[in-house]
Design a protein around this motif. Sequence first.
Motif, PDB file in Angstrom:
ATOM      1  N   PHE A   1     -19.996  27.536 -22.417  1.00 40.76           N
ATOM      2  CA  PHE A   1     -19.723  27.229 -23.817  1.00 40.76           C
ATOM      3  C   PHE A   1     -18.295  27.578 -24.212  1.00 40.76           C
ATOM      4  CE2 PHE A   1     -24.184  26.734 -23.788  1.00 40.76           C
ATOM      5  CZ  PHE A   1     -24.476  25.886 -24.846  1.00 40.76           C
ATOM      6  N   GLY A   2     -17.708  28.576 -23.550  1.00 35.91           N
ATOM      7  CA  GLY A   2     -16.301  28.860 -23.819  1.00 35.91           C
ATOM      8  C   GLY A   2     -15.408  27.714 -23.392  1.00 35.91           C
ATOM      9  N   ALA A   3     -15.662  27.169 -22.202  1.00 35.94           N
ATOM     10  CA  ALA A   3     -14.869  26.020 -21.741  1.00 35.94           C
ATOM     11  C   ALA A   3     -15.118  24.801 -22.625  1.00 35.94           C
ATOM     12  CB  ALA A   3     -15.210  25.707 -20.285  1.00 35.94           C
ATOM     13  N   GLY A   4     -16.382  24.601 -23.013  1.00 38.72           N
ATOM     14  CA  GLY A   4     -16.681  23.495 -23.930  1.00 38.72           C
ATOM     15  C   GLY A   4     -16.018  23.686 -25.279  1.00 38.72           C
ATOM     16  N   GLY A   5     -15.978  24.940 -25.762  1.00 40.39           N
ATOM     17  CA  GLY A   5     -15.305  25.222 -27.028  1.00 40.39           C
ATOM     18  C   GLY A   5     -13.829  24.907 -26.979  1.00 40.39           C
ATOM     19  N   LEU A   6     -13.190  25.206 -25.852  1.00 41.87           N
ATOM     20  CA  LEU A   6     -11.775  24.867 -25.701  1.00 41.87           C
ATOM     21  C   LEU A   6     -11.563  23.355 -25.787  1.00 41.87           C
ATOM     22  CD1 LEU A   6     -10.671  27.294 -22.840  1.00 41.87           C
ATOM     23  CD2 LEU A   6     -10.046  27.418 -25.267  1.00 41.87           C
ATOM     24  N   LEU A   7     -12.473  22.594 -25.196  1.00 44.36           N
ATOM     25  CA  LEU A   7     -12.366  21.132 -25.261  1.00 44.36           C
ATOM     26  C   LEU A   7     -12.547  20.609 -26.682  1.00 44.36           C
ATOM     27  CD1 LEU A   7     -14.387  20.143 -22.046  1.00 44.36           C
ATOM     28  CD2 LEU A   7     -11.902  20.186 -22.340  1.00 44.36           C
ATOM     29  N   LEU A   8     -13.296  21.360 -27.513  1.00 41.82           N
ATOM     30  CA  LEU A   8     -13.546  20.918 -28.886  1.00 41.82           C
ATOM     31  C   LEU A   8     -12.457  21.347 -29.869  1.00 41.82           C
ATOM     32  CD1 LEU A   8     -17.389  21.555 -29.143  1.00 41.82           C
ATOM     33  CD2 LEU A   8     -16.245  19.347 -29.428  1.00 41.82           C
ATOM     34  N   LEU A   9     -11.590  22.246 -29.470  1.00 41.32           N
ATOM     35  CA  LEU A   9     -10.552  22.726 -30.389  1.00 41.32           C
ATOM     36  C   LEU A   9      -9.664  21.605 -30.928  1.00 41.32           C
ATOM     37  CD1 LEU A   9      -9.327  26.172 -29.017  1.00 41.32           C
ATOM     38  CD2 LEU A   9     -10.722  25.677 -31.040  1.00 41.32           C
ATOM     39  N   PRO A  10      -9.197  20.644 -30.103  1.00 38.66           N
ATOM     40  CA  PRO A  10      -8.392  19.556 -30.680  1.00 38.66           C
ATOM     41  C   PRO A  10      -9.137  18.760 -31.749  1.00 38.66           C
ATOM     42  CG  PRO A  10      -8.162  19.598 -28.294  1.00 38.66           C
ATOM     43  CD  PRO A  10      -9.271  20.550 -28.625  1.00 38.66           C
ATOM     44  N   VAL A  11     -10.437  18.553 -31.557  1.00 36.86           N
ATOM     45  CA  VAL A  11     -11.232  17.844 -32.570  1.00 36.86           C
ATOM     46  C   VAL A  11     -11.290  18.659 -33.853  1.00 36.86           C
ATOM     47  CG1 VAL A  11     -13.496  16.853 -33.088  1.00 36.86           C
ATOM     48  CG2 VAL A  11     -12.600  16.744 -30.752  1.00 36.86           C
ATOM     49  N   LEU A  12     -11.496  19.962 -33.725  1.00 35.57           N
ATOM     50  CA  LEU A  12     -11.549  20.819 -34.907  1.00 35.57           C
ATOM     51  C   LEU A  12     -10.216  20.835 -35.642  1.00 35.57           C
ATOM     52  CD1 LEU A  12     -13.073  22.820 -36.659  1.00 35.57           C
ATOM     53  CD2 LEU A  12     -12.424  24.634 -35.057  1.00 35.57           C
ATOM     54  N   LEU A  13      -9.112  20.897 -34.904  1.00 33.92           N
ATOM     55  CA  LEU A  13      -7.798  20.890 -35.542  1.00 33.92           C
ATOM     56  C   LEU A  13      -7.534  19.578 -36.267  1.00 33.92           C
ATOM     57  CD1 LEU A  13      -5.638  22.601 -32.757  1.00 33.92           C
ATOM     58  CD2 LEU A  13      -6.375  23.589 -34.945  1.00 33.92           C
ATOM     59  N   ALA A  14      -8.048  18.476 -35.719  1.00 29.14           N
ATOM     60  CA  ALA A  14      -7.809  17.168 -36.327  1.00 29.14           C
ATOM     61  C   ALA A  14      -8.696  16.898 -37.532  1.00 29.14           C
ATOM     62  CB  ALA A  14      -8.011  16.067 -35.279  1.00 29.14           C
ATOM     63  N   THR A  15      -9.881  17.505 -37.575  1.00 28.17           N
ATOM     64  CA  THR A  15     -10.857  17.155 -38.623  1.00 28.17           C
ATOM     65  C   THR A  15     -11.263  18.320 -39.511  1.00 28.17           C
ATOM     66  OG1 THR A  15     -12.751  17.604 -37.159  1.00 28.17           O
ATOM     67  CG2 THR A  15     -11.832  15.367 -37.133  1.00 28.17           C
ATOM     68  N   GLY A  16     -10.809  19.541 -39.204  1.00 26.31           N
ATOM     69  CA  GLY A  16     -11.349  20.720 -39.875  1.00 26.31           C
ATOM     70  C   GLY A  16     -10.669  21.146 -41.151  1.00 26.31           C
ATOM     71  N   ALA A  17      -9.697  20.406 -41.659  1.00 21.94           N
ATOM     72  CA  ALA A  17      -9.006  20.818 -42.885  1.00 21.94           C
ATOM     73  C   ALA A  17      -9.949  21.034 -44.068  1.00 21.94           C
ATOM     74  CB  ALA A  17      -7.933  19.787 -43.251  1.00 21.94           C
ATOM     75  N   PRO A  18     -11.013  20.216 -44.255  1.00 25.67           N
ATOM     76  CA  PRO A  18     -11.902  20.450 -45.399  1.00 25.67           C
ATOM     77  C   PRO A  18     -12.568  21.821 -45.410  1.00 25.67           C
ATOM     78  CG  PRO A  18     -12.238  18.241 -44.537  1.00 25.67           C
ATOM     79  CD  PRO A  18     -11.335  18.950 -43.575  1.00 25.67           C
ATOM     80  N   PHE A  19     -12.661  22.511 -44.288  1.00 24.10           N
ATOM     81  CA  PHE A  19     -13.232  23.853 -44.292  1.00 24.10           C
ATOM     82  C   PHE A  19     -12.392  24.809 -45.135  1.00 24.10           C
ATOM     83  CE2 PHE A  19     -15.363  22.613 -40.206  1.00 24.10           C
ATOM     84  CZ  PHE A  19     -16.663  22.839 -40.646  1.00 24.10           C
ATOM     85  N   LEU A  20     -11.095  24.504 -45.266  1.00 23.64           N
ATOM     86  CA  LEU A  20     -10.202  25.361 -46.033  1.00 23.64           C
ATOM     87  C   LEU A  20     -10.116  24.968 -47.496  1.00 23.64           C
ATOM     88  CD1 LEU A  20      -7.264  25.552 -43.440  1.00 23.64           C
ATOM     89  CD2 LEU A  20      -9.224  27.096 -43.677  1.00 23.64           C
ATOM     90  N   ALA A  21     -10.828  23.916 -47.879  1.00 23.10           N
ATOM     91  CA  ALA A  21     -10.732  23.415 -49.251  1.00 23.10           C
ATOM     92  C   ALA A  21     -11.484  24.283 -50.246  1.00 23.10           C
ATOM     93  CB  ALA A  21     -11.251  21.977 -49.311  1.00 23.10           C
TER      94      ALA A  21
END
Length: 318
Positions: A196-216
């Motif tokens: 899951f750590g390796a999978g999480g690293l693969l998901l980080l670019p997706v989170l950076l691209a789509t995660g701005a609303p979490f900070l809203a």
Amino acid sequence: MSGPGKPLSGALAILVAAVLWGTTGTAATFAPGVSAAAIGAAAMGIGGLLQAAVAGAGIARARTLLARHWRDLALGAASVAVYPLAFYASMRMAGVTIGTVISIGSAPLLAALIEYRMEGLRLTRRWLTGAALGLAGMLLMSLAEATGRPMPGGASPVAGILLGLIAGLTYAMYSWTARRLMRNGVPSMAAMGATFGAGGLLLLPVLLATGAPFLASWSNAAVGAYMATVPMFLGYLCFGYGLARIAASTATTITLFEPVVAAGLAVLVVGERMPPLGWLGVGLVVLCLVIVSAPAGRRPGPVANPVAAEPRLRRAGP
């Protein structure tokens, strides 16, 4: 892991994980402005990195074994990265209940097929009966949902179903590869943390691209924090504990309880209504859990002692 209580404790741990996972749909309703991809990437990405951090010492000790079985690790990590994106997109396109039914309901059959083809594991009549009842319950819940409300605007059921099947396949695949690592000597926390750590690293670019609303807003941030720490981090700790004690096909069958929890919370918290057909489906899923998780008596098999059963499983191939 051959004690008689190991399969039961494993089944109970998987059940706890399913309960925690079943809260994600209700939690997501408190952050309507966050996309499905962002929620999936945050939940599995951050949750996976937390697992890797907690299991860091164990991963370091098992690094030689992990390197030796890097193909299983890589396949599991890729499956972890694809699963949440396909799962949440399936719910967005086909509806929450139908997407969950396809994703979670297909996983036990796909996991059993993987075990059958790769390890020669024969499917017991009890498992087949339990899985059939569980899938029937999923179908009834889906029909109840479909007749009780219109499909969301812009939904594409066919594409959603296909994405749900991809989610079910990747769910089954990372369950199988993680258990395979455990059977090759990697401790359960290290196997799950590395996968899951390796999978999480693969998901980080997706989170950076789509995660701005979490900070809203604080509510969006709270939803993201909850999804990452409770259902994904704690839930997958329980899942890893259970996988070390029962077969992946049995584990994924027990997680059919997840949509039951999700439906119950939708009624109690969100205010949705469950038709009688849906409650009948809930009953069938509960019956499925009783059948597949009950102790198997004195009969030896891969669930009670997976390492000792390895040679026999290979001889049992088609």
